[in-house]
Every structure is written in C-alpha cells, then in structure tokens.
Scaffold this motif. Structure first.
Motif, PDB file in Angstrom:
ATOM      1  N   UNK A  75       0.805  -1.227   0.000  1.00 44.79           N
ATOM      2  CA  UNK A  75       0.000   0.000   0.000  1.00 44.79           C
ATOM      3  C   UNK A  75       0.834   1.271   0.000  1.00 44.79           C
ATOM      4  N   UNK A  76       2.100   1.178   0.425  1.00 42.59           N
ATOM      5  CA  UNK A  76       2.889   2.403   0.588  1.00 42.59           C
ATOM      6  C   UNK A  76       4.337   2.182   0.184  1.00 42.59           C
ATOM      7  N   UNK A  77       4.905   3.180  -0.462  1.00 38.83           N
ATOM      8  CA  UNK A  77       6.330   3.152  -0.764  1.00 38.83           C
ATOM      9  C   UNK A  77       7.118   2.979   0.526  1.00 38.83           C
ATOM     10  N   UNK A  78       8.135   2.125   0.480  1.00 40.57           N
ATOM     11  CA  UNK A  78       8.948   1.875   1.659  1.00 40.57           C
ATOM     12  C   UNK A  78       8.650   0.552   2.349  1.00 40.57           C
ATOM     13  N   UNK A  79       7.596  -0.141   1.933  1.00 39.01           N
ATOM     14  CA  UNK A  79       7.330  -1.462   2.515  1.00 39.01           C
ATOM     15  C   UNK A  79       8.371  -2.468   2.008  1.00 39.01           C
ATOM     16  N   UNK A  80       8.462  -3.599   2.704  1.00 36.31           N
ATOM     17  CA  UNK A  80       9.487  -4.593   2.376  1.00 36.31           C
ATOM     18  C   UNK A  80       8.881  -5.997   2.404  1.00 36.31           C
ATOM     19  N   UNK A  81       9.608  -6.959   1.857  1.00 33.91           N
ATOM     20  CA  UNK A  81       9.224  -8.369   1.941  1.00 33.91           C
ATOM     21  C   UNK A  81      10.340  -9.150   2.621  1.00 33.91           C
ATOM     22  N   UNK A  82       9.970 -10.248   3.238  1.00 29.02           N
ATOM     23  CA  UNK A  82      10.962 -11.243   3.632  1.00 29.02           C
ATOM     24  C   UNK A  82      11.107 -12.199   2.451  1.00 29.02           C
ATOM     25  N   UNK A  83      12.325 -12.606   2.173  1.00 25.78           N
ATOM     26  CA  UNK A  83      12.560 -13.489   1.025  1.00 25.78           C
ATOM     27  C   UNK A  83      13.597 -14.537   1.402  1.00 25.78           C
ATOM     28  N   UNK A  84      13.481 -15.713   0.802  1.00 25.08           N
ATOM     29  CA  UNK A  84      14.450 -16.781   1.052  1.00 25.08           C
ATOM     30  C   UNK A  84      14.438 -17.755  -0.128  1.00 25.08           C
ATOM     31  N   UNK A  91      17.917 -19.231   5.386  1.00 22.26           N
ATOM     32  CA  UNK A  91      18.097 -17.868   5.912  1.00 22.26           C
ATOM     33  C   UNK A  91      17.233 -16.854   5.175  1.00 22.26           C
ATOM     34  N   UNK A  92      16.836 -15.808   5.897  1.00 22.86           N
ATOM     35  CA  UNK A  92      15.872 -14.836   5.386  1.00 22.86           C
ATOM     36  C   UNK A  92      16.544 -13.499   5.113  1.00 22.86           C
ATOM     37  N   UNK A  93      16.214 -12.902   3.972  1.00 18.66           N
ATOM     38  CA  UNK A  93      16.646 -11.536   3.646  1.00 18.66           C
ATOM     39  C   UNK A  93      15.439 -10.612   3.754  1.00 18.66           C
ATOM     40  N   UNK A  94      15.664  -9.403   4.248  1.00 23.37           N
ATOM     41  CA  UNK A  94      14.618  -8.384   4.322  1.00 23.37           C
ATOM     42  C   UNK A  94      14.905  -7.376   3.210  1.00 23.37           C
TER      43      UNK A  94
END
Length: 277
Positions: A75-84, A91-94
């Motif tokens: 919904x907003x610029x600046x949001x992030x996802x967890x990815x692996x 291991x997880x990258x943000x």
C-alpha cells in the motif's frame, strides 16, 4: 568438614542447575525462531528477470512474478518483503520493494535490489529461479501523514540498496508517493562506492533529474572526494524552511543518526524525519 562438603555440593548443584536452565532458554529461543519462521506465510514467486544493477559490484536487480492478490498488501512506498530460497529453515533476507505500489499492482510484479555476499542473498541469487516471499510488510514511509501544503521541500538520503525504497517513493503515482511534479523541491543525497557501482543510473541521471526535477547529488566513498553522505550534506546550504521541509532517511545506523542530528540543528522536527523501518 561436613559443612564444607555441603557448601561444595550446593555450589555444584547451583552451577548444574544454571547450565540446565541456560540450555532450556537456548532451546526455547531456537524453538521460537523456528516457530516464527513456520508461522510466516511463505509464497513461491518466479524470478522473471535478473541482471546486474550496476556496471560493477554484487548488486542484482530482480523482477518477481507474483499473484495479483499479493499486491493488495503493498500500500505504501517503503514497505518490504521477507525473502528466502525455497525450503523450510533457509536464511531470510529483508528486502524493500523497489517498484512503486501502483506499478506492482498493474503488472503483478515486485522489483527488488539484492546485494550478494550474505548467506540469504546468495541463496536467493544462486537458486533455481523460484524463491519464497511474504506479503509486503511494514507501514512504509508514511509521507501521506503530512499535509501536502505543509511539505514544500523533501530531502532524500540513502546508501547502497537503500535506493530501492526511495525509487518506489519517487515514482509512486498514488497518495503515498512523493509527487515531485507538484512543484516540491526534492533533493536526493545518494552514497555509493563509485560511479560504476551506481544502480538505476538511467533513472537517476535521466528521468528523475530531467523529467521529475529531482536535484540528484551522488556521493562516492571510493572515488573523487571519497566522502560519505553525511560529510557531503554538511557542506551543503541546508534547509530553506524547516517548517515546510521533510526528510526521508534510509541507511545504516551511523549515517542515519548523523543526518538526523544535522537536520535537528537546522530546525527540522523529529516527526518530519521519516524512515521505513
């Protein structure tokens, strides 16, 4: 003799109990971490494009094909996802989403900047073209919380892959975007190793500077003056009107604290310094 023996037994008993409790807490922490990962809603996404983001360096630009419904949470610029990489326990990258929400929704795609060299990032980049991601998380920059007429000047600060969420903010056409075309003065202070390490070069030096009127200031730590963003900004003229200004800061803790301190000295209030984490 008996009292000494009893004291020794008590001491040994306490030490053994402490060690046992320590093992219990360690096991509990590990269990909580595993449980937190297992409760995360992971979804498979296909990497449809992967290419070096700059002429030099380990940063890659990725494009993910995702289900249209996933974009609803963006919904907003600046949001992030967890990815692996695919698979439980990896291991997880943000990673902040680089494509603006309106573009992601119209194309059912997320664009990311991923810097190689870390365990999670390397597993993502070296995988089979399919990774797992979460829905977009966080509240983003919340620029829309400030009344548009109260923001005449916006200064953007970022380094490295921190350019990803800044791109989302600059290019977003919805209410959470920056809208430099609304005659706001927009400065970008971007720190990177050298000109050859510059991602999104065509955007920065092309459409952002020429079409959107963003005042792009590139700061190289290993080229020319060899400065960091905060050192370069300290020499700049500063804010024209702090009461009508706003800053967006994405970067490491030291840079963030230095920039905030400088802006406060110039009269910018803390609620006008925005970040996405």
């Amino acid at each position: 003799g008996n009292r000494l023996g009893a004291r020794v037994k008590r001491t040994v008993g306490l030490a053994m109990a402490t060690m046992a409790m320590s093992r219990v807490f360690r096991a509990r922490r590990t269990t909580l971490r595993v449980r937190a990962q297992s409760q995360t809603q992971w979804k498979e996404a296909v990497i449809t494009h992967k290419a070096p983001a700059a002429k030099k360096g380990s940063v890659q630009a990725l494009k993910l094909r995702v289900e249209p419904s996933w974009c609803e949470a963006y919904r907003a610029a600046g949001q992030y996802v967890q990815a692996r990489a695919t698979g439980e326990g990896n291991p997880i990258a943000y990673l902040a989403v680089a494509s603006p929400p309106s573009l992601s929704k119209s194309t059912s795609a997320f664009e990311l900047l991923v810097k190689g060299g870390g365990e999670a990032a390397d597993a993502i980049l070296e995988g089979n073209g399919v990774i797992e991601v979460t829905d977009p998380l966080g509240k983003g920059f919340r620029l829309e919380m400030l009344e548009p007429e109260d923001v005449e000047e916006v200064i953007l600060f970022c380094t490295g892959t921190g350019l990803a969420p800044i791109r989302s903010l600059v290019e977003e056409q919805g209410p959470t975007g920056l809208h430099p075309e609304q005659k706001r003065r927009v400065q970008l202070w971007y720190g990177v190793q050298s000109e050859k390490h510059l991602p999104y070069e065509e955007l920065l030096l092309g459409s952002w500077a020429k079409d959107l009127g963003v005042d792009v200031n590139l700061v190289y730590s290993q080229q020319g003056d060899q400065e960091y963003v905060q050192q370069a900004f300290r020499k700049a003229k500063g804010l024209e009107n702090p009461a009508k200004a706003c800053a967006v800061i994405v970067g490491q803790k030291d840079m963030t604290m230095d920039i905030k301190s400088m802006l406060a000295e110039q009269g910018l209030s803390d609620d006008r310094m925005l970040s996405n984490f």
